[in-house]
Scaffold this motif. Structure first.
Motif, PDB file in Angstrom:
ATOM      1  N   ILE A  22      21.643 -26.256  35.246  1.00 42.55           N
ATOM      2  CA  ILE A  22      21.507 -27.076  34.022  1.00 42.55           C
ATOM      3  C   ILE A  22      21.677 -28.567  34.335  1.00 42.55           C
ATOM      4  CG2 ILE A  22      22.688 -27.634  31.836  1.00 42.55           C
ATOM      5  CD1 ILE A  22      23.084 -24.577  31.527  1.00 42.55           C
ATOM      6  N   PHE A  23      22.556 -28.882  35.289  1.00 43.09           N
ATOM      7  CA  PHE A  23      22.740 -30.286  35.677  1.00 43.09           C
ATOM      8  C   PHE A  23      21.411 -30.929  36.055  1.00 43.09           C
ATOM      9  CE2 PHE A  23      27.340 -29.493  36.645  1.00 43.09           C
ATOM     10  CZ  PHE A  23      27.830 -30.490  35.822  1.00 43.09           C
ATOM     11  N   ALA A  24      20.579 -30.121  36.710  1.00 43.81           N
ATOM     12  CA  ALA A  24      19.320 -30.673  37.224  1.00 43.81           C
ATOM     13  C   ALA A  24      18.219 -30.733  36.174  1.00 43.81           C
ATOM     14  CB  ALA A  24      18.858 -29.811  38.400  1.00 43.81           C
ATOM     15  N   LEU A  25      18.479 -30.157  35.009  1.00 47.02           N
ATOM     16  CA  LEU A  25      17.419 -30.115  33.984  1.00 47.02           C
ATOM     17  C   LEU A  25      17.238 -31.449  33.295  1.00 47.02           C
ATOM     18  CD1 LEU A  25      17.903 -26.753  32.062  1.00 47.02           C
ATOM     19  CD2 LEU A  25      16.003 -27.408  33.524  1.00 47.02           C
ATOM     20  N   ALA A  26      15.983 -31.757  32.966  1.00 49.94           N
ATOM     21  CA  ALA A  26      15.719 -32.985  32.205  1.00 49.94           C
ATOM     22  C   ALA A  26      16.218 -32.801  30.768  1.00 49.94           C
ATOM     23  CB  ALA A  26      14.229 -33.273  32.206  1.00 49.94           C
ATOM     24  N   GLU A  27      16.495 -33.912  30.118  1.00 46.72           N
ATOM     25  CA  GLU A  27      17.074 -33.866  28.762  1.00 46.72           C
ATOM     26  C   GLU A  27      16.174 -33.144  27.766  1.00 46.72           C
ATOM     27  OE1 GLU A  27      20.020 -34.855  27.054  1.00 46.72           O
ATOM     28  OE2 GLU A  27      20.602 -34.629  29.150  1.00 46.72           O
ATOM     29  N   ASP A  28      14.837 -33.295  27.961  1.00 48.04           N
ATOM     30  CA  ASP A  28      13.918 -32.733  26.969  1.00 48.04           C
ATOM     31  C   ASP A  28      13.636 -31.245  27.172  1.00 48.04           C
ATOM     32  OD1 ASP A  28      12.635 -33.140  29.299  1.00 48.04           O
ATOM     33  OD2 ASP A  28      10.815 -34.049  28.443  1.00 48.04           O
ATOM     34  N   ARG A  29      14.230 -30.615  28.202  1.00 51.70           N
ATOM     35  CA  ARG A  29      13.994 -29.160  28.411  1.00 51.70           C
ATOM     36  C   ARG A  29      14.985 -28.370  27.545  1.00 51.70           C
ATOM     37  NH1 ARG A  29      11.259 -28.115  33.161  1.00 51.70           N
ATOM     38  NH2 ARG A  29      11.035 -26.033  32.264  1.00 51.70           N
ATOM     39  N   THR A  34      18.811 -24.029  26.515  1.00 47.24           N
ATOM     40  CA  THR A  34      19.426 -23.130  25.538  1.00 47.24           C
ATOM     41  C   THR A  34      19.358 -21.696  26.029  1.00 47.24           C
ATOM     42  OG1 THR A  34      18.747 -24.611  23.791  1.00 47.24           O
ATOM     43  CG2 THR A  34      19.335 -22.394  23.118  1.00 47.24           C
ATOM     44  N   THR A  35      18.183 -21.312  26.550  1.00 51.37           N
ATOM     45  CA  THR A  35      18.013 -19.942  27.050  1.00 51.37           C
ATOM     46  C   THR A  35      18.992 -19.666  28.192  1.00 51.37           C
ATOM     47  OG1 THR A  35      15.684 -20.201  26.552  1.00 51.37           O
ATOM     48  CG2 THR A  35      16.281 -18.292  27.881  1.00 51.37           C
ATOM     49  N   SER A 106      21.550 -35.123  20.385  1.00 53.59           N
ATOM     50  CA  SER A 106      22.429 -36.141  20.990  1.00 53.59           C
ATOM     51  C   SER A 106      22.060 -36.362  22.459  1.00 53.59           C
ATOM     52  CB  SER A 106      23.888 -35.727  20.870  1.00 53.59           C
ATOM     53  OG  SER A 106      24.123 -34.605  21.667  1.00 53.59           O
ATOM     54  N   LEU A 107      22.687 -37.364  23.073  1.00 52.89           N
ATOM     55  CA  LEU A 107      22.349 -37.733  24.454  1.00 52.89           C
ATOM     56  C   LEU A 107      23.138 -36.893  25.468  1.00 52.89           C
ATOM     57  CD1 LEU A 107      22.442 -41.609  24.034  1.00 52.89           C
ATOM     58  CD2 LEU A 107      20.395 -40.178  24.253  1.00 52.89           C
ATOM     59  N   ASN A 108      22.658 -36.892  26.708  1.00 58.72           N
ATOM     60  CA  ASN A 108      23.384 -36.299  27.861  1.00 58.72           C
ATOM     61  C   ASN A 108      23.765 -34.840  27.672  1.00 58.72           C
ATOM     62  OD1 ASN A 108      23.362 -38.866  29.131  1.00 58.72           O
ATOM     63  ND2 ASN A 108      25.135 -39.453  27.893  1.00 58.72           N
ATOM     64  N   ARG A 109      22.853 -34.072  27.110  1.00 53.65           N
ATOM     65  CA  ARG A 109      23.190 -32.672  26.851  1.00 53.65           C
ATOM     66  C   ARG A 109      23.222 -31.849  28.128  1.00 53.65           C
ATOM     67  NH1 ARG A 109      19.156 -31.278  22.195  1.00 53.65           N
ATOM     68  NH2 ARG A 109      18.168 -33.133  23.029  1.00 53.65           N
ATOM     69  N   SER A 110      22.357 -32.196  29.071  1.00 49.63           N
ATOM     70  CA  SER A 110      22.366 -31.447  30.338  1.00 49.63           C
ATOM     71  C   SER A 110      23.690 -31.635  31.042  1.00 49.63           C
ATOM     72  CB  SER A 110      21.218 -31.902  31.235  1.00 49.63           C
ATOM     73  OG  SER A 110      20.001 -31.440  30.711  1.00 49.63           O
ATOM     74  N   ARG A 111      24.162 -32.879  31.048  1.00 51.23           N
ATOM     75  CA  ARG A 111      25.462 -33.143  31.678  1.00 51.23           C
ATOM     76  C   ARG A 111      26.560 -32.361  30.959  1.00 51.23           C
ATOM     77  NH1 ARG A 111      27.601 -39.064  30.944  1.00 51.23           N
ATOM     78  NH2 ARG A 111      28.463 -38.159  29.058  1.00 51.23           N
ATOM     79  N   PHE A 112      26.485 -32.428  29.632  1.00 51.53           N
ATOM     80  CA  PHE A 112      27.520 -31.746  28.837  1.00 51.53           C
ATOM     81  C   PHE A 112      27.541 -30.252  29.155  1.00 51.53           C
ATOM     82  CE2 PHE A 112      28.929 -29.309  25.212  1.00 51.53           C
ATOM     83  CZ  PHE A 112      30.090 -29.953  24.822  1.00 51.53           C
ATOM     84  N   PHE A 113      26.373 -29.610  29.050  1.00 53.96           N
ATOM     85  CA  PHE A 113      26.360 -28.152  29.233  1.00 53.96           C
ATOM     86  C   PHE A 113      26.643 -27.758  30.678  1.00 53.96           C
ATOM     87  CE2 PHE A 113      24.203 -28.173  25.088  1.00 53.96           C
ATOM     88  CZ  PHE A 113      24.976 -27.215  24.459  1.00 53.96           C
ATOM     89  N   GLY A 114      26.295 -28.640  31.597  1.00 62.18           N
ATOM     90  CA  GLY A 114      26.628 -28.369  33.001  1.00 62.18           C
ATOM     91  C   GLY A 114      28.135 -28.302  33.200  1.00 62.18           C
TER      92      GLY A 114
END
Lengths: 499, 573
Positions: A22-29, A34-35, A106-114
C-alpha cells in the motif's frame, strides 16, 4: 516444520505484506487500496478463526526463527495470545471499514493505510510473541508505526503530541530493554512460560528481581498509561478518529496492559510475584490510576480528551485484575482486555462520527445530537453504560469478576475502588447522554455535512453499531462458547491456575 | 399445559417489549410496532393466567440466568403488567408525532425491565432488569418535560446511580458467599453470611432508594409531583417491583430469627412513618401527599419486615395473603395517582358523581390494606401489634387527607376547565380514557380486597378499623377548610411563636443567601488590594469558579463518601 508452524507467521504477514504494498500505491488507486485493506483484514480474521478453533481443540501453533545465537523469534498461539489476536483482528477489520469512510477524499491515504497495517502487524506480533525479545521487537515496531499516524494531520498540535508520544514511549522502551537484558543475564532464557520461569532462582536474587519487575512494569506502564506515565495519551487524541480508536482499544494502550499480564503471569508467575511483594503496590498503582483517570475525565469538555482520560482509568482495571492475584480476578482482568476494547472503540467511533458529520468536538456542543444522529448516539449510549459497569453490557461482567476476585482473596478495598470508579464514570458519561437525548438541539450544528437521508455515511455508521452490539452481546451472552468470558476462563484454567 | 408454550410465553414477557423496541427503531416496521405498544405487556398478562409454576434456564445468558414464575412472581406480574398496560394505553406514542419513536423505545425498555424484575430468578438478571427499567423510566420522565421535571429527574438519576452501586456491592458480597447467583442459593447464604449487618444495610439502602425509605427517598416527592399523568402508574410499578420485590426475593423471611435486625428495621420504619406524616401534614399539594402515602406504605412494609424478623412465625400467616395485599395496595395507589387533578371533569347526568366515587373507593381500598394486614398479624399475636397500628393510622391519615384535598379541589374548580399536563408526544389521553383506566385499576384493587377480606373474621378487624376511623377523623380535621377554623387566636402564645419562627427563618435565609456572599466578596477584594498580581489569587478564583459547577460538588461528596467507605472498609477488612 508442519503447516501449523507457519500459521502464526502468516497471521503477522497478512497485514505486513499488504501494508508494504500500500505504501507504494498512488493516491488515486482508491479501489485497489480499499480491496487490499479489506482483503488483508478478512484473511487475517480467517486465519485467526482457524487457530481459535484449533487451540480450543488443544492444537499447538508455533513459529520459531533464529534471530541471534541462542535467541529466537518465537510466535506462539496460546489461549492468551489468541485472545488478544482475535480482538485485534476483529477490530482491525471494523476500523479499516471506518477509516475508509473517514478518510474519503483526504490526503496521504496510502501513507496512512500503510502505517495502519504496520501498526496492526506490530500489535499482532506483540500478542503472538513467545518470548520477551520477540515481544520487545514488535513493541518497538509499534511505537515507530504509530507515530506517523498520530502526526498524520501535520498540524502543530499533532506534531507536539507526536513528540510527546515518542519521548514517553522510547523512554518506556529503554526501561523495558534494560529489564529484559538484565533478566537474560540472570536466567539465560526469556521464554514466556505459563506460570513464570523465575520461581526457581535463589533467594539472593530476589531484590534484583524486584528491581527488574519495576523496570519492566515501568516500561510497559508508559503504554498502559499508568499514572504518572500517562501524559502522552490525552495529547495523542489529536490523531484522526480511526487512529484514536485503534490506539485506545487495541494497539498501544492495550499492548502495554497485555505486556503487564505477560510479565506478571508468564515471566514472574503470579504466585512468585506475590511472594516478592510486588503485586500489592501494583494493585495500589492501578487503583490510583483508575480513580485519577476518572477524576480527570470529569473536567474535560473536549469529547475525545474525556474519552482518553477514561481510557487511562479503564485500562488499569486489567492491571488491577492481574495484581489482585487470584483466579477470578484474573478472569476479570483478562476479559476486560476485550470488553474495554469493544466499548472504547465504540465511543471513539461515535466521537469521530460526531466530528466528521456535525463538527462536534466538545461535550458542550452535544445538546440534542441524539435526535440528529440516533444510531450513533445509541451506540455511544451502549458504550457509555458499559464503561459505567451497567448490566448487561460487557463492562459489568468484568467488574463483577474483579469484585468477586478481590473478595475471594480478602481485598475488599478493591470493591470500593470499583464503586468509586463507576460513580465517577456515571458522573462524566450521564451528563453527555442527558444532553444528547433530552436537551433541545441548536439551530445549526458547528460544521454539518449532508449524507442524504442517512444520519452519516454507512462506512462510518456500521462499525460503531457493530461494536456496540458486540459489547452488548459479550455481556448478555457471557457464558456462550467462544465468548470472551469463556475464553478468559479457559486461559485461567489452562495456563495460570491449572487444577 | 404445553411446556414449550409456557416457556415461550415466559421468555416473551421480557423479550416481546424488547423486540417491539427494536421494531420501532426501523422505519420499515415502525408503524406496526407503534400500534402494538399498548399491548406489549400482553404475554405477561396471559402468563399470569397460568396456574403452574414455571422455570426456564438460560445457561448462556449473563452468568447462567433463570426465569421463573412462582406464586409471588405471578401476583407481581399481574400488578406490573397491568400498570404498564395502563401506561401503554394512556401514553401511547402515536405514529407521526414528534419523537414518537424515542418515547416508544424508552417506554418499551422500561416495561421490559419492569417485567423482567418480576420473572428474574437470579440476582444478576434482577439487577439487569432493574437498571434497564430505572434509566428508561428516567428517560421517560425527562423527555421534553417541563422545567419542573428536570430537577426531579436529576435527583432521581443521582439516586439511581447510588442505588445501583450499593446494590452492586451487596450482590457481590452475596454472590461471593453463595457461590451462585440464583435467589434460592443467595437467600440461604444470607443465613450464614459473615457480614450480615453490612449486607442487610446495603440491601435496605439499595432497594430503599427505589422503594422510598426515608433518608434516600428524595426523588419520590418531586417526581410524583411533576410526572405526567400517564406515567404515574409506572412509578407505582417501579416502587413495587424494583424496591419491595428485591427485599421479598432476597431476605429469608420466616427462616431467620434476627431480633437485632428486626428492631433496627422497626426503628427505620418509625422514622419513615414519622417523616411521611410530618411532611404529609405540611404539604397542601395532593400529589406530594400521595408521595408521602407511598413513603408511609414503605414504612409499613419495613415495620412488617421487622416484626417478621422478631417473630418468624408471623410469616406463615401473612405469606399467602401478602401478594394479594400488595396487589390491592399497588392498584389502589396507582388509581389515586391517576385520578389526582382529573376529578374536575365536566361529567353530566347520572354519572356526575362517578369520578369522585371512584376516587373515594380507591382511597378506601388503600386504607384497607394495612387494616387487613394488621388483622392477619393480630390472628397470630392475639392482639393488635402496636407498631403496625401506628403505621396503619399514618397511612389512613395521609390517604384520606390527600383525597379530601382532591375533592375540595374539585369543589373549588367546578366550572373551570381542568388542563391535563401532557406533552404533545404522549397520546392525548382523553379524560374518559383516563377515568376508565383508573376505574379499571380500582376494580382490580377491589377484587384483591374481597379476596383478602373473606379470610378474616370481624373480631380481628375490629381493632384496626377503630384505629383507621380515628385517623380518618384526624385527616378530616387536618384538611385546609378545617385548619382555617383552627388558626390560633390573635395574641396567643402559638401565634407569637409562629411569628418568631418565621422571622428567624427569613433572617437566616437572608444571611446565608445574600449577606454571606457579599461579605466574602468584600473580604476577597480587600485582600486582593494587598496582593493584586499574585497568581495564587487567580488560582483560588479558578477553584472557586470550579466549585460552582455541580460535577465538582459531586466529586467532593464522592471523596467524602470514599473516605467514609474506606474507613468502613478498613473495619470490614
Amino acid at each position: 516444520m508442519n503447516w501449523n508452524a507457519w500459521i502464526p507467521l502468516l497471521v503477522v504477514a497478512s497485514s505486513l505484506l499488504p501494508g508494504l504494498f500500500i505504501f507504494a500505491l498512488a493516491e488515486d488507486r482508491v479501489r485497489l487500496r480499499t480491496t487490499l485493506n479489506l482483503a488483508a483484514a478478512l484473511v487475517k480474521l480467517a486465519l485467526v478463526g482457524w487457530m481459535l478453533w484449533g487451540v480450543y481443540q488443544g492444537q499447538h501453533y508455533e513459529t520459531r526463527l533464529a534471530l541471534l545465537p541462542e535467541l529466537e523469534l518465537v510466535l506462539r498461539a496460546g489461549p492468551l495470545a489468541l485472545f488478544f489476536v482475535t480482538l485485534s483482528a476483529v477490530l482491525w477489520l471494523l476500523t479499516t471499514v471506518y477509516a475508509i469512510g473517514y478518510l474519503e477524499g483526504s490526503l496521504n491515504r496510502s501513507r496512512f493505510f500503510g502505517f495502519f497495517s504496520l501498526c496492526v502487524t506490530a500489535t499482532v506480533g506483540v500478542a503472538l510473541a513467545g518470548n520477551l525479545i520477540t515481544f520487545l521487537l514488535f513493541y518497538e515496531l509499534l511505537t515507530l508505526s504509530t507515530y506517523p499516524l498520530i502526526v498524520h494531520r501535520g498540524t502543530e498540535v499533532a506534531r507536539r503530541a507526536g513528540q510527546s508520544y515518542l519521548i514517553y514511549t522510547f523512554c518506556g522502551g529503554a526501561l523495558l530493554l534494560l529489564g529484559t537484558v538484565w533478566l537474560y543475564t540472570l536466567t539465560g532464557t526469556l521464554e514466556f512460560t505459563p506460570r513464570g520461569f523465575l520461581s526457581g532462582l535463589d533467594e539472593e536474587y530476589h531484590s534484583v528481581l524486584i528491581i527488574i519487575f519495576v523496570l519492566l512494569i515501568a516500561g510497559l506502564g508508559v503504554k498502559a498509561a499508568l499514572v504518572p506515565l500517562h501524559g502522552w495519551l490525552p495529547q495523542a487524541m489529536v490523531a484522526p478518529a480511526p487512529v484514536s480508536a485503534l490506539l485506545h482499544a487495541v494497539a498501544v494502550v492495550k499492548v502495554g496492559a497485555f505486556g503487564i499480564v505477560r510479565v506478571v503471569y508468564e515471566v514472574f508467575g503470579v504466585e512468585f510475584a506475590a511472594s516478592l511483594g510486588v503485586t500489592k503496590p501494583l494493585a495500589l498503582l492501578a487503583a490510583i490510576t483508575i480513580i485519577y483517570g476518572s477524576l480527570r475525565a470529569l473536567f474535560q469538555d473536549d469529547l475525545k480528551r474525556r474519552l482518553a482520560f477514561s481510557t487511562v482509568s479503564q485500562v488499569s482495571y486489567i492491571v488491577l485484575g492481574v495484581a489482585i492475584a487470584g483466579p477470578v480476578a484474573t478472569i476479570g482482568g483478562v476479559v476486560h482486555l476485550v470488553h474495554q476494547g469493544l466499548m472504547k472503540i465504540t465511543l471513539f467511533f461515535c466521537a469521530g462520527n460526531l466530528a466528521e458529520t456535525l463538527g462536534i468536538h466538545k461535550v458542550s456542543e452535544m445538546n440534542g445530537v441524539g435526535r440528529r444522529m440516533p444510531w450513533t448516539m445509541a451506540a455511544f449510549t451502549v458504550g457509555a453504560f458499559g464503561m459505567m459497569g451497567a448490566p448487561p453490557i460487557a463492562g459489568f461482567i468484568s467488574k463483577w469478576h474483579l469484585g468477586l476476585g478481590a473478595l475471594e482473596v480478602g481485598q475488599g478495598w478493591v470493591v470500593l475502588v470499583l464503586a468509586g470508579s463507576s460513580l465517577l464514570n456515571a458522573a462524566y458519561f450521564l451528563p453527555i447522554l442527558h444532553a444528547a437525548w433530552f436537551r433541545q438541539p441548536p439551530n445549526a450544528w458547528p460544521q454539518e455535512h449532508a449524507y442524504g437521508r442517512q444520519e452519516t455515511a454507512w462506512a462510518l455508521l456500521l462499525p460503531p453499531v457493530v461494536t456496540a452490539l458486540l459489547a452488548l452481546a459479550a455481556g448478555l451472552f457471557a457464558l456462550l462458547p467462544f465468548s470472551p468470558l469463556e475464553w478468559a476462563n479457559l486461559i485461567a484454567r489452562r495456563e495460570f491456575y491449572p487444577l | 399445559m404445553n411446556t414449550l408454550f409456557d416457556a415461550t410465553l415466559l421468555l416473551l414477557v421480557m423479550i416481546w417489549p424488547l423486540l417491539l423496541a427494536v421494531a420501532v427503531s426501523f422505519s420499515a416496521t415502525r408503524a406496526v410496532a407503534l400500534r402494538l405498544v399498548p399491548w406489549a405487556a400482553l404475554p405477561a398478562l396471559v402468563l399470569t393466567g397460568l396456574f403452574f409454576d414455571q422455570a426456564l434456564h438460560l445457561p448462556g445468558v449473563l452468568l447462567g440466568s433463570v426465569l421463573v414464575l412462582d406464586d409471588l412472581g405471578r401476583v407481581f406480574l399481574l400488578l406490573v403488567a397491568t400498570l404498564w398496560t395502563a401506561v401503554g394505553l394512556l401514553a401511547w406514542p402515536r405514529p407521526g408525532t414528534t419523537d414518537a419513536e424515542r418515547y416508544a423505545v424508552l417506554l418499551l425498555l422500561a416495561m421490559a425491565g419492569g417485567l423482567g424484575l418480576v420473572v428474574a430468578a437470579d440476582i444478576l438478571l434482577f439487577f439487569t432488569a432493574g437498571t434497564l427499567t430505572s434509566y428508561a423510566l428516567y428517560g421517560l420522565l425527562v423527555s421534553d418535560a417541563e422545567d419542573s421535571t428536570r430537577p426531579a429527574g436529576r435527583i432521581l438519576v443521582i439516586l439511581l446511580v447510588v442505588s445501583d452501586l450499593v446494590l452492586f456491592e451487596c450482590l457481590l458480597l452475596l454472590g461471593q458467599a453463595a457461590g451462585g447467583v440464583e435467589f434460592t442459593v443467595v437467600r440461604q447464604a444470607l443465613l450464614s453470611i459473615e457480614h450480615r449487618g453490612l449486607v442487610l444495610g446495603l440491601m435496605i439502602v439499595g432497594f430503599g432508594i427505589k422503594a422510598g425509605v426515608v433518608g434516600v427517598h428524595f426523588w419520590l416527592t418531586p417526581v410524583f409531583v411533576s410526572a405526567v399523568p400517564a406515567l404515574r402508574p409506572a412509578l407505582i410499578g417501579f416502587i413495587f417491583s424494583a424496591g419491595l420485590l428485591g427485599w421479598l426475593r432476597l431476605l429469608p423471611f420466616g427462616e431467620s430469627h434476627w431480633p437485632g435486625e428486626g428492631i433496627m428495621l422497626q426503628w427505620l420504619a418509625w422514622v419513615t412513618l414519622g417523616y411521611a406524616v410530618f411532611m404529609g401534614l405540611l404539604h397542601r399539594q395532593q400529589r406530594a401527599i400521595l408521595a408521602c402515602v407511598a413513603i408511609a406504605l414503605t414504612g409499613y412494609w419495613l415495620m412488617l419486615m421487622g416484626s417478621v424478623f422478631l417473630q418468624p412465625t408471623l410469616w406463615s400467616e401473612i405469606d399467602d395473603a401478602l401478594p394479594f395485599i400488595l396487589l390491592q395496595a399497588g392498584f389502589g395507589l396507582a388509581a389515586l395517582m391517576l385520578l389526582d387533578g382529573q376529578t374536575g371533569w365536566q361529567v353530566r347526568g347520572r354519572l356526575r358523581y362517578f369520578p369522585r366515587g371512584v376516587l373515594c373507593l380507591a382511597a378506601l381500598l388503600l386504607v384497607t390494606v394495612p387494616v387487613i394486614l394488621t388483622g392477619h398479624v393480630a390472628k397470630v399475636v392475639g392482639m393488635m401489634a402496636e407498631p403496625l397500628a401506628w403505621a396503619l393510622a399514618a397511612i389512613t391519615l395521609l390517604t384520606l387527607r390527600s383525597v379530601l384535598l382532591m375533592v375540595s379541589t374539585v369543589h373549588d374548580s367546578r366550572g373551570l376547565k381542568v388542563t391535563l399536563k401532557e406533552t404533545q408526544h404522549f397520546a392525548q389521553a382523553s379524560t374518559t380514557r383516563t377515568l376508565l383506566v383508573a376505574s379499571g385499576l380500582t376494580v382490580a384493587s377491589l377484587l384483591a380486597a374481597v379476596n383478602n377480606l373473606i379470610e378474616l373474621s370481624a373480631d380481628v378487624l375490629w381493632g384496626p378499623i377503630l384505629v383507621a376511623a380515628a385517623a380518618a377523623l384526624l385527616a378530616w380535621l387536618s384538611t385546609a377548610s378545617r385548619v382555617q377554623h383552627l388558626l390560633p387566636a390573635p395574641g396567643s402564645l402559638q401565634l407569637r411563636i409562629n411569628r418568631r419562627l418565621i422571622s428567624f427563618l427569613t433572617h437566616g435565609r437572608r444571611v446565608v443567601g445574600e449577606q454571606l456572599p457579599d461579605w466574602r466578596a468584600t473580604w476577597l477584594a480587600s485582600l486582593q488590594r494587598y496582593r493584586p498580581h499574585a497568581d495564587s489569587w487567580r488560582f483560588i478564583d479558578r477553584i472557586e469558579h470550579r466549585l460552582g459547577h455541580w460535577p465538582v460538588v459531586l466529586v467532593i461528596l464522592l471523596l467524602l463518601g470514599q473516605l467514609v467507605a474506606w474507613l468502613g472498609g478498613c473495619v470490614f477488612c
